[in-house]
Design a protein around this motif. Structure first.
Motif, PDB file in Angstrom:
ATOM      1  N   ASN A  75      -5.609  -5.768   6.398  1.00 28.32           N
ATOM      2  CA  ASN A  75      -4.962  -4.493   6.119  1.00 28.32           C
ATOM      3  C   ASN A  75      -5.951  -3.350   6.331  1.00 28.32           C
ATOM      4  N   ALA A  91       0.842  -1.190   0.000  1.00 32.30           N
ATOM      5  CA  ALA A  91       0.000   0.000   0.000  1.00 32.30           C
ATOM      6  C   ALA A  91       0.883   1.249   0.000  1.00 32.30           C
ATOM      7  N   GLN A 118       1.784  -2.130   5.489  1.00 32.97           N
ATOM      8  CA  GLN A 118       0.465  -2.411   4.936  1.00 32.97           C
ATOM      9  C   GLN A 118       0.557  -2.904   3.497  1.00 32.97           C
ATOM     10  N   THR A 119      -0.289  -3.878   3.172  1.00 30.97           N
ATOM     11  CA  THR A 119      -0.427  -4.344   1.799  1.00 30.97           C
ATOM     12  C   THR A 119      -1.697  -3.756   1.190  1.00 30.97           C
ATOM     13  N   GLN A 120      -1.904  -4.038  -0.093  1.00 32.30           N
ATOM     14  CA  GLN A 120      -3.155  -3.680  -0.751  1.00 32.30           C
ATOM     15  C   GLN A 120      -3.584  -4.821  -1.667  1.00 32.30           C
ATOM     16  N   SER A 121      -4.878  -4.926  -1.888  1.00 31.17           N
ATOM     17  CA  SER A 121      -5.393  -5.981  -2.752  1.00 31.17           C
ATOM     18  C   SER A 121      -5.159  -5.627  -4.211  1.00 31.17           C
ATOM     19  N   SER A 122      -5.058  -6.647  -5.046  1.00 34.68           N
ATOM     20  CA  SER A 122      -4.857  -6.424  -6.478  1.00 34.68           C
ATOM     21  C   SER A 122      -5.278  -7.668  -7.236  1.00 34.68           C
ATOM     22  N   GLU A 128      -7.269  -1.295   4.272  1.00 33.39           N
ATOM     23  CA  GLU A 128      -8.323  -1.311   3.268  1.00 33.39           C
ATOM     24  C   GLU A 128      -9.509  -2.177   3.696  1.00 33.39           C
ATOM     25  N   ALA A 158      -5.157  -9.157  -0.291  1.00 34.09           N
ATOM     26  CA  ALA A 158      -4.091  -8.326   0.281  1.00 34.09           C
ATOM     27  C   ALA A 158      -3.176  -9.109   1.219  1.00 34.09           C
TER      28      ALA A 158
END
Length: 339
Positions: free
Chosen positions: A264, A236, A293-297, A266, A305
């Motif tokens: 996360n 993220a 933090q990660t983010q979804s994709s 999000e 995520a």
């Protein structure tokens, strides 16, 4: 599965307003007076796998780990099918511990992870609930055995796998019912996993002192983009850092706490960074807590995520050259004032 964040999570709350909520760039991560002998990692589920990867790959810099509902280093071997099978459900069979130790030993000899001798004296907690229906509880003793073998029995590895909780991070009083895991993947079990983890990693005698009743340090955002190697997948734009008051003046340790999949910001707002229990103990142990933090994709495929523990970011995901591992190294460099 889609999770809705409560409306209140859209606003700044106690411990100071968080920069970045209005779209303004988050500030850069600030250096501290870092005690390099007191650096550790912790994580839940995919975050536990990530913590293991960081500990093994960067073990000259990381001296402790707390792993909840994870599995052994190198388990997925770059294959999603292996990750979903042996490394999560232990089906059609559990991971081969001897093979994983041999693979890691070859990597250390080749220099793609740090020398195994650096594990000497490290303190590790491996925790897994008997009611976990997402990640198989039998993975816990395998995780502990692999780390013990890699360290040549020179690390202090504590296995706690007989407490009755489901898939999530156990807390004193926050989250979903202990036997009914759900978002935000914090479990109200009357179990202070953060306290046990911090005592294992940071208390000289292994016994937890009394925690502060509330966290009275500062929780803030920081810019992850400027620390991430170009092209790193999954991260993220911003992460969080909790700084105890004592750490603004004197030397402190550092804990990197990795959330699990769908845990996360999000997905759950600030639930993990505020309620997992680390911040109260950070004040006691004089430890800055970083919450990357990660983010979804969907490109690469990572809709929940998760941290990269099977290779969505590249074949070297669990080596020193891997993008997320290099990001963690950059975080430590910045905290130490060398970047």
């Amino acid at each position: 599965m889609t999770h809705r964040r409560p409306l209140a999570m859209a606003f700044a709350v106690m411990l100071g307003s968080l920069a970045g909520c209005s779209g303004e760039p988050a500030p850069t991560l600030a250096a501290i007076t870092l005690d390099p002998s007191r650096v550790a990692v912790a994580g839940l589920s995919s975050g536990a796998y990530m913590a293991t990867q960081v500990h093994v790959s960067l073990n000259t810099r990381v001296h402790g780990a707390a792993l909840v509902a994870g599995g052994p280093y190198g388990c997925a071997q770059g294959q999603l099918e292996t990750a979903l099978g042996p490394c999560m459900t232990a089906e059609p069979g559990p991971p081969d511990a001897a093979m994983l130790v041999a693979n890691a030993t070859r990597r250390a000899a080749a220099g793609t992870i740090d020398p195994l001798s650096a594990f000497d004296g490290d303190r590790v907690l491996v925790m897994h609930g008997t009611g976990d229906r997402v990640v198989a509880p039998p993975l816990a003793p395998i995780t502990a055995a692999v780390l013990q073998e890699l360290s040549g029995n020179e690390a202090v590895v504590t296995l706690d796998d007989q407490q009755a909780f489901g898939h999530g991070w156990p807390t004193r009083d926050a989250g979903a019912p202990c036997d009914q895991p759900a978002s935000p993947w914090l479990l109200d079990c009357g179990i202070d996993a953060a306290g046990e983890a911090m005592a294992t990693m940071f208390a000289a005698d292994g016994l937890p002192p009394k925690a502060a009743s509330i966290a009275d340090g500062t929780l803030a955002r920081f810019d992850q983009r400027e620390l991430a190697p170009e092209g790193t997948a999954g991260l993220a734009d911003t992460g969080f850092v909790y700084t105890p008051k004592a750490c603004t003046e004197g030397a402190c340790g550092v804990l990197l706490a990795f959330h699990g999949c769908q845990q996360n910001e999000e997905a759950v707002g600030e639930a993990f960074v505020r309620d997992a229990g680390f911040n109260r103990w950070a004040d006691v142990h004089r430890v800055v807590v970083v919450y990357p933090q990660t983010q979804s994709s969907y490109m690469p495929l990572n809709p929940k995520a998760c941290w990269d523990w099977w290779g969505y970011g590249g074949a070297d995901y669990d080596l020193k050259t891997g993008g997320q591992i290099r990001f963690v190294a950059a975080v430590l460099d910045r905290l130490a004032g060398t970047r």
